[in-house]
Scaffold this motif. Sequence first.
Motif, mmCIF file in Angstrom:
data_model
loop_
_atom_site.group_PDB
_atom_site.id
_atom_site.type_symbol
_atom_site.label_atom_id
_atom_site.label_comp_id
_atom_site.label_asym_id
_atom_site.label_seq_id
_atom_site.Cartn_x
_atom_site.Cartn_y
_atom_site.Cartn_z
ATOM 1 N N PRO A 23 -67.612 -45.026 15.274
ATOM 2 C CA PRO A 23 -67.731 -46.196 14.399
ATOM 3 C C PRO A 23 -69.164 -46.520 14.011
ATOM 4 O O PRO A 23 -69.396 -47.488 13.280
ATOM 5 C CB PRO A 23 -67.137 -47.316 15.261
ATOM 6 C CG PRO A 23 -67.493 -46.924 16.654
ATOM 7 C CD PRO A 23 -67.491 -45.413 16.695
ATOM 8 N N THR A 24 -70.130 -45.759 14.485
ATOM 9 C CA THR A 24 -71.529 -46.033 14.159
ATOM 10 C C THR A 24 -71.818 -45.549 12.739
ATOM 11 O O THR A 24 -71.409 -44.458 12.352
ATOM 12 C CB THR A 24 -72.470 -45.339 15.147
ATOM 13 O OG1 THR A 24 -72.270 -43.927 15.090
ATOM 14 C CG2 THR A 24 -72.187 -45.799 16.570
ATOM 15 N N GLY A 25 -72.513 -46.363 11.962
ATOM 16 C CA GLY A 25 -72.772 -45.994 10.567
ATOM 17 C C GLY A 25 -71.476 -45.991 9.779
ATOM 18 O O GLY A 25 -70.632 -46.882 9.904
ATOM 19 N N THR A 26 -71.286 -44.961 8.952
ATOM 20 C CA THR A 26 -70.020 -44.794 8.228
ATOM 21 C C THR A 26 -68.966 -44.317 9.205
ATOM 22 O O THR A 26 -69.116 -43.271 9.838
ATOM 23 C CB THR A 26 -70.171 -43.753 7.099
ATOM 24 O OG1 THR A 26 -71.149 -44.208 6.169
ATOM 25 C CG2 THR A 26 -68.855 -43.546 6.375
ATOM 26 N N ILE A 27 -67.884 -45.074 9.347
ATOM 27 C CA ILE A 27 -66.878 -44.731 10.342
ATOM 28 C C ILE A 27 -66.252 -43.373 10.027
ATOM 29 O O ILE A 27 -65.922 -43.061 8.877
ATOM 30 C CB ILE A 27 -65.786 -45.821 10.436
ATOM 31 C CG1 ILE A 27 -64.828 -45.504 11.588
ATOM 32 C CG2 ILE A 27 -65.025 -45.969 9.118
ATOM 33 C CD1 ILE A 27 -63.880 -46.639 11.915
ATOM 34 N N ARG A 28 -66.156 -42.545 11.022
ATOM 35 C CA ARG A 28 -65.514 -41.245 10.932
ATOM 36 C C ARG A 28 -64.524 -41.157 12.088
ATOM 37 O O ARG A 28 -64.831 -41.559 13.212
ATOM 38 C CB ARG A 28 -66.538 -40.107 11.035
ATOM 39 C CG ARG A 28 -67.496 -40.036 9.866
ATOM 40 C CD ARG A 28 -68.740 -39.236 10.227
ATOM 41 N NE ARG A 28 -68.462 -37.854 10.590
ATOM 42 C CZ ARG A 28 -68.448 -36.837 9.720
ATOM 43 N NH1 ARG A 28 -68.676 -37.067 8.432
ATOM 44 N NH2 ARG A 28 -68.214 -35.603 10.119
ATOM 45 N N GLY A 29 -63.345 -40.627 11.803
ATOM 46 C CA GLY A 29 -62.382 -40.529 12.883
ATOM 47 C C GLY A 29 -61.193 -39.673 12.530
ATOM 48 O O GLY A 29 -60.917 -39.403 11.354
ATOM 49 N N SER A 30 -60.497 -39.228 13.568
ATOM 50 C CA SER A 30 -59.298 -38.421 13.376
ATOM 51 C C SER A 30 -58.250 -38.851 14.380
ATOM 52 O O SER A 30 -58.560 -39.398 15.441
ATOM 53 C CB SER A 30 -59.604 -36.927 13.560
ATOM 54 O OG SER A 30 -59.975 -36.653 14.902
ATOM 55 N N VAL A 31 -57.006 -38.604 14.038
ATOM 56 C CA VAL A 31 -55.905 -38.797 14.972
ATOM 57 C C VAL A 31 -54.913 -37.665 14.759
ATOM 58 O O VAL A 31 -54.590 -37.320 13.618
ATOM 59 C CB VAL A 31 -55.224 -40.176 14.798
ATOM 60 C CG1 VAL A 31 -54.697 -40.381 13.386
ATOM 61 C CG2 VAL A 31 -54.110 -40.350 15.817
#
Length: 256
Positions: free
Chosen positions: A85-93
Motif C-alpha cells: 500500500p505504500t505509494g501507488t497501491i499494488r496488489g494481487s489475490v
Amino acid sequence: MTPRRRVAAVVVGLLLVGAGCVAPTSQSAPPPGLDDDAVTDANALVRAHTTALESQSFTIHATTTSRPTDADYRVVTNRTWRVDPTGTIRGSVVSTSNAVGDAPARYARRPDERASWREGTTTYRRVDADGNATYRRVDLFNSSVKLSAAIQRQTLYRLNTRTAATVTPVLRDGARRYRIDAELNDTAVTTNASMTLLVDTNGIVRTMRTTRTVRYRSGTRVVTRTVRIEDVGNTTVERPDWYPAAVEATRMETDG
C-alpha cells in the motif's frame, strides 16, 4: 535475594517459557485494546492493526472450509493476498476452491483459479476454468484487491460481538504474542460462533481463526476460516505473468 530464592525464580521462569506462557513485564506492554487478561477496546485493536498494515507490504493466506452438517464432504477455498500500500497501491489475490469427499457434481469438477491484479485504481481479473483463461478489466468499486478486505477488518470487527473473551500472553518463536479466545453472539443465520486471534505487540493480528454454524437455503454448514499474516514489510509485489495478456484482451474495453 538469597541463592535459594534466585534459583526458585529461575525455575519458575523456565517453566513459564516451556509452557508457552509469558509473565507480564514492563518492557512489553500489551497492544492497544488489550491488557494481560482481557479485551478492553476491540475498536482500538482494529485501528492499531489497520494502521500498522497501511504503511508496509504484507502477505495474507486464508483458508475457508465449508462442511454441510448432513453430508460427508467439504469445500475448501484457499486465497492469498500480496499487497504493497505504500505509494501507488499494488496488489494481487489468487483464489482456488476444491471439494474433498463425496461432493455433488457442481463442487467435484475441476477447480477454477481466479486471480486479480490491482495497480492504482485499475484491476484486471483472470479466470482459468478448464484450462481456458478469460480476462476482465474491473473498476475500483468492484475490485477484489482492497486494503480493507485484505487486512480482514470485517472479520476483526466481529470481536465487538463477543459474549466472552480471554487474553493470554504467550511465546511464539521467541516473540511475545497475545492469544484472544472469544465466543461471539448468535445472529439470525449464525450460531456457535467463536474466534481465536494471535496478536503481536504492535497490534498486528498475525493469525486468526473463526468458526460458525451458518443456515443457508441449501442447508446448514459449519464454516471455519484460518488466516495467517506473514512477511510484513518484506513482501515483494510484482505484476503477474498474465498481465500483458489481460491488457491486450481488454484493450477494446479501455479504448471504448
